[in-house]
Design a protein around this motif. Structure first.
Motif, PDB file in Angstrom:
ATOM      1  N   ASP A 200       0.825  -1.213   0.000  1.00 34.84           N
ATOM      2  CA  ASP A 200       0.000   0.000   0.000  1.00 34.84           C
ATOM      3  C   ASP A 200       0.864   1.270   0.000  1.00 34.84           C
ATOM      4  N   PHE A 201       0.248   2.383  -0.406  1.00 34.10           N
ATOM      5  CA  PHE A 201       0.893   3.692  -0.260  1.00 34.10           C
ATOM      6  C   PHE A 201       1.115   3.956   1.232  1.00 34.10           C
ATOM      7  N   PRO A 202       1.996   4.896   1.553  1.00 36.97           N
ATOM      8  CA  PRO A 202       2.183   5.220   2.976  1.00 36.97           C
ATOM      9  C   PRO A 202       0.885   5.736   3.586  1.00 36.97           C
ATOM     10  N   GLU A 203       0.790   5.566   4.873  1.00 31.97           N
ATOM     11  CA  GLU A 203      -0.362   6.039   5.663  1.00 31.97           C
ATOM     12  C   GLU A 203      -0.740   7.480   5.267  1.00 31.97           C
ATOM     13  N   GLY A 204      -2.002   7.709   4.983  1.00 32.53           N
ATOM     14  CA  GLY A 204      -2.479   9.077   4.729  1.00 32.53           C
ATOM     15  C   GLY A 204      -2.392   9.524   3.285  1.00 32.53           C
ATOM     16  N   ARG A 210      -7.900  12.049  -1.886  1.00 31.34           N
ATOM     17  CA  ARG A 210      -9.360  12.205  -1.795  1.00 31.34           C
ATOM     18  C   ARG A 210      -9.731  13.635  -1.410  1.00 31.34           C
ATOM     19  N   GLU A 211      -8.967  14.219  -0.485  1.00 36.47           N
ATOM     20  CA  GLU A 211      -9.258  15.596  -0.066  1.00 36.47           C
ATOM     21  C   GLU A 211      -9.025  16.577  -1.203  1.00 36.47           C
ATOM     22  N   SER A 212      -7.948  16.364  -1.967  1.00 38.15           N
ATOM     23  CA  SER A 212      -7.690  17.324  -3.045  1.00 38.15           C
ATOM     24  C   SER A 212      -8.718  17.148  -4.160  1.00 38.15           C
ATOM     25  N   MET A 213      -9.217  15.921  -4.390  1.00 37.55           N
ATOM     26  CA  MET A 213     -10.278  15.728  -5.391  1.00 37.55           C
ATOM     27  C   MET A 213     -11.557  16.419  -4.926  1.00 37.55           C
TER      28      MET A 213
END
Ligand SMILES: [Zn+2]
Length: 218
Positions: A200-204, A210-213
Motif C-alpha cells: 500500500d501507499f504510505p499512511e495518509g 481524496r481531499e484534493s479531489m
C-alpha cells in the motif's frame, strides 16, 4: 458540443482503445458520451471495428432511443450506460471492455486495490469495487453498478462480476486514460503477487488525494 463532434471523439476513443492492449481478441467494447444533462450518444454495435459515424444513437436517461436504431444485441446495454449518467453527474463518458487483467479480478470477485500511482492521477484513490453479477442489462446487474457508485461517488470505474469492467470519466479522453490505468493496475497487481504482493501507499497518502479531489469538485 455538436453531436457530430461527440461521435468523432467517440471514434477517436475507439481507435485509442483498439490500438492498446486493453481489449480481448474479440475486440468487444461499448462506449457512450453525454451530450446534454439527460441524453447521451452510444455506439449501436458491440464490435469495435464495426463502428463508424453512422453507428451511434441518441438515448435518454430512461434508456429510450430518441434518434437512430440500436442492434438488438446492444439494446440491453443502454440501461447500464443510462444508470451511470443518472447516478453520477460528473460522468460524461462511459466505456465497457473485457480488459484481460481487470477481468481476472472481476472473475475472482476481488477489488483492484488503489496502490498504483497512475490511478491517483485520475482521482481513483479507493479500490475499484466489484459490482454483483446479474445477466447483461438486467435489473440486478444495474443495481450492482448503482450501489457501487452510491457507496463511493469518487470511483472512476467498477468491475462487473464474472464479466468485465465499466469505466466513466469527466471527458472522453480522461475515460481512455482511466481505462488504461485500471488495466495497468490490475496487471501490475497480478505480477506483484509473484513477488510477495503489492504494498500500500504510505499512511495518509490516499486520504490526501481524496481531499484534493473533493476541493476540485467544489
Ligand atoms: Zn461485456
Amino acid at each position: 458540443m455538436a453531436n457530430e463532434e461527440v461521435v468523432r471523439e467517440l471514434l477517436g476513443l475507439r481507435d485509442r482503445v483498439v490500438n492498446s492492449t486493453i481489449l480481448t481478441p474479440s475486440k468487444h467494447l461499448n462506449l457512450s458520451a453525454r451530450v446534454s444533462l439527460d441524453t447521451f450518444l452510444i455506439g449501436t454495435k458491440g464490435g469495435a471495428m464495426d463502428l463508424d459515424e453512422n453507428s451511434f444513437a441518441l438515448v435518454n436517461l430512461d434508456a429510450e432511443v430518441l434518434e437512430g436504431s440500436v442492434e438488438p444485441t446492444n439494446a440491453e446495454i443502454l440501461t447500464m450506460h443510462a444508470a451511470v449518467y443518472s447516478n453520477l453527474e460528473t460522468a460524461n463518458c462511459v466505456l465497457h471492455t473485457h480488459s484481460p487483467h481487470a477481468t481476472a479480478f472481476a472473475l475472482a470477485h476481488k477489488e483492484i486495490p488503489s496502490r498504483y500511482e497512475a490511478l491517483l492521477r485520475f482521482g481513483q484513490a479507493s479500490p475499484v469495487p466489484v459490482a454483483k453479477w446479474g445477466p447483461r442489462g438486467s435489473k440486478e446487474s444495474i443495481e450492482g453498478i448503482v450501489d457501487a457508485i452510491k457507496a463511493d461517488n469518487t470511483i472512476k470505474g467498477v468491475l462487473l462480476a464474472n464479466h468485465g469492467v465499466l469505466v466513466f470519466g469527466s471527458s472522453v479522453s480522461e475515460t481512455a486514460s482511466i481505462a488504461f490505468a485500471i488495466e495497468e493496475a490490475a496487471a501490475a497487481e497480478l505480477a506483484a503477487a509473484a513477488l510477495g504482493g503489492g504494498v500500500d501507499f504510505p499512511e495518509g497518502a490516499l486520504q490526501r488525494v481524496r481531499e484534493s479531489m473533493a476541493r476540485v469538485r467544489h
